[in-house]
Design an enzyme around this catalytic site. Structure first.
Site, PDB file in Angstrom:
ATOM      1  N   ARG A   9     -58.449 -69.488 -10.789  1.00 42.66           N
ATOM      2  CA  ARG A   9     -57.084 -69.636 -10.295  1.00 42.66           C
ATOM      3  C   ARG A   9     -56.411 -68.260 -10.303  1.00 42.66           C
ATOM      4  NH1 ARG A   9     -57.862 -73.654 -14.336  1.00 42.66           N
ATOM      5  NH2 ARG A   9     -57.834 -75.803 -13.551  1.00 42.66           N
TER       6      ARG A   9
ATOM      7  N   HIS B 120     -56.175 -71.216  -3.466  1.00 44.03           N
ATOM      8  CA  HIS B 120     -56.868 -72.379  -4.023  1.00 44.03           C
ATOM      9  C   HIS B 120     -58.021 -72.822  -3.137  1.00 44.03           C
ATOM     10  CE1 HIS B 120     -56.077 -74.330  -7.781  1.00 44.03           C
ATOM     11  NE2 HIS B 120     -56.399 -75.505  -7.292  1.00 44.03           N
TER      12      HIS B 120
ATOM     13  N   ARG C 127     -61.174 -71.327  -4.385  1.00 48.29           N
ATOM     14  CA  ARG C 127     -61.675 -72.101  -5.532  1.00 48.29           C
ATOM     15  C   ARG C 127     -62.343 -73.383  -5.050  1.00 48.29           C
ATOM     16  NH1 ARG C 127     -60.638 -73.289 -11.101  1.00 48.29           N
ATOM     17  NH2 ARG C 127     -59.974 -75.430 -11.507  1.00 48.29           N
TER      18      ARG C 127
END
Length: 370
Positions: free
Chosen positions: A200, A304, A307
């Site tokens: 993150r 994000h 990720r």
């Protein structure tokens, strides 16, 4: 109403208070924020709760109701107001409008308000509002289902049903284009850590020199009470991330060619602009970088999504959800399963092609028979 950041003498991070229209402190919220801080809630969580409660008090102000006047109906109206804020929630408009907030956002705000009201119920002379119902049986049977079989549990009746969405992930070629569009080694390293490590933004910005083990290609995610750049690690749990030697080589290259000398800190990611050179990089700088990369490449993505891409690639390469959970730092494996263990149309097509390849010999036998 206004959320005001305040600095507390014995704390390395700020707290938040809610001010009413007369700029007076809303005492119930102040006490609740202090309770959250004392029970170890992350500063970012406290900040988010403060803004959620601001919305709740704005709603009560519009409806001219006080905390003591709250009934279940008012809370149900609050949910509707969050979706379509108006001066009067009873106004009916037959024209369909797109909701201002999605279901997940409304549920997050509602959870903060319910926690606040439950706190008041335990500490103040405040009458609790029943916001849940007794439900028997579950559609999902957990590991210890046989122990709790037949027992009821509480279900929040105000919680909105969230539409199931597939997470958006980037193609491998798109990641390469994004990396090639980075103008500095720092930027490329930052993007690589979010993609290859599944980190993150807060975890990346929290990294210090001591957290990197170059000799065995490991990165240690280390929660700290305070970071100068305001970065925080979710869940405050330590974990270790294995990375490639190529990524570690990029890290070394960055330290040699771009990292500052004689800095008063050991944050890995620093500002490279002359005016602020050496200052720890902040959240907004990362968001600005991503906006620039989107403009340069024409590829729309978020931090994000990098990720998500990493996690999706792990699942598609046969990783067990428990391993993915530990790598990403999820509190529960079910979160990993619900978020990433999904099958897109392309996944189904690819698997069917594998199935067809596996039965090619059967097709040959069938042809010969004919």
């Amino acid at each position: 109403m206004k959320v005001q950041k305040v600095l507390v003498e014995d704390k390395p991070y700020p707290l938040y208070i809610l001010l009413d229209k007369n700029f007076e402190v809303v005492e119930p919220v102040k006490k609740f924020i202090k309770y959250l801080d004392n029970t170890g809630k992350a500063p970012n969580t406290i900040k988010t709760y403060s803004y959620h409660l601001k919305l709740f008090y704005q709603f009560m102000s519009q409806q001219r109701i006080e905390l003591d006047d709250l009934q279940f109906e008012e809370l149900a109206n609050f949910v509707g107001w969050l979706r379509n804020p108006t001066g009067d929630v009873k106004v009916i408009d037959l024209k369909p409008k797109k909701a201002k907030r999605e279901e997940t956002s409304v549920n997050s705000i509602l959870n903060a308000v319910i926690s606040f009201l439950e706190y008041l119920n335990r500490t103040e002379d405040f009458k609790a509002i029943e916001m849940s119902k007794e439900v028997r049986g579950r559609s999902f049977k957990g590991f210890l289902h046989h122990i709790n079989k037949g027992k009821s549990y509480k279900k929040n009746v105000l919680k909105l049903r969230v539409k199931k969405k597939l997470v958006k992930a980037l193609e491998h070629e798109q990641v390469i284009v994004i990396l090639n569009a980075c103008h500095t080694k720092r930027d490329k390293l930052l993007i690589m850590l979010m993609y290859e490590g599944g980190l993150r933004i807060g975890e990346v910005l929290s990294l210090r020199i001591e957290d990197i083990s170059t000799w065995d290609n490991k990165i240690y995610i280390t929660p700290r009470d305070h970071n100068e750049n305001g970065a925080y690690i979710k869940l405050k749990k330590e974990r270790t991330i294995d990375v490639s030697k190529e990524l570690m080589g990029l890290y070394t290259d960055y330290l040699v060619h771009e990292y500052g000398e004689d800095l008063e800190h050991d944050y890995i990611f620093i500002n490279l602009k002359n005016t602020y050179f050496g200052h720890p990089l902040k959240y907004q700088s990362v968001l600005d970088l991503i906006r620039r990369l989107v403009k340069r490449t024409g590829i729309t993505f978020t931090a994000h999504m990098l990720r998500h891409t990493h996690a999706t690639e792990l699942i598609r390469n046969g990783w067990d959800a428990a391993y993915v959970q530990k790598r990403l730092g999820h509190a529960h494996v079910q979160t990993t399963i619900d978020t990433y263990v999904h099958l897109s149309d392309q996944d189904m097509k690819n698997e069917y092609k594998k199935y067809l390849r596996g039965r090619e010999h059967i097709n040959e036998i069938t042809k010969r028979s004919n």
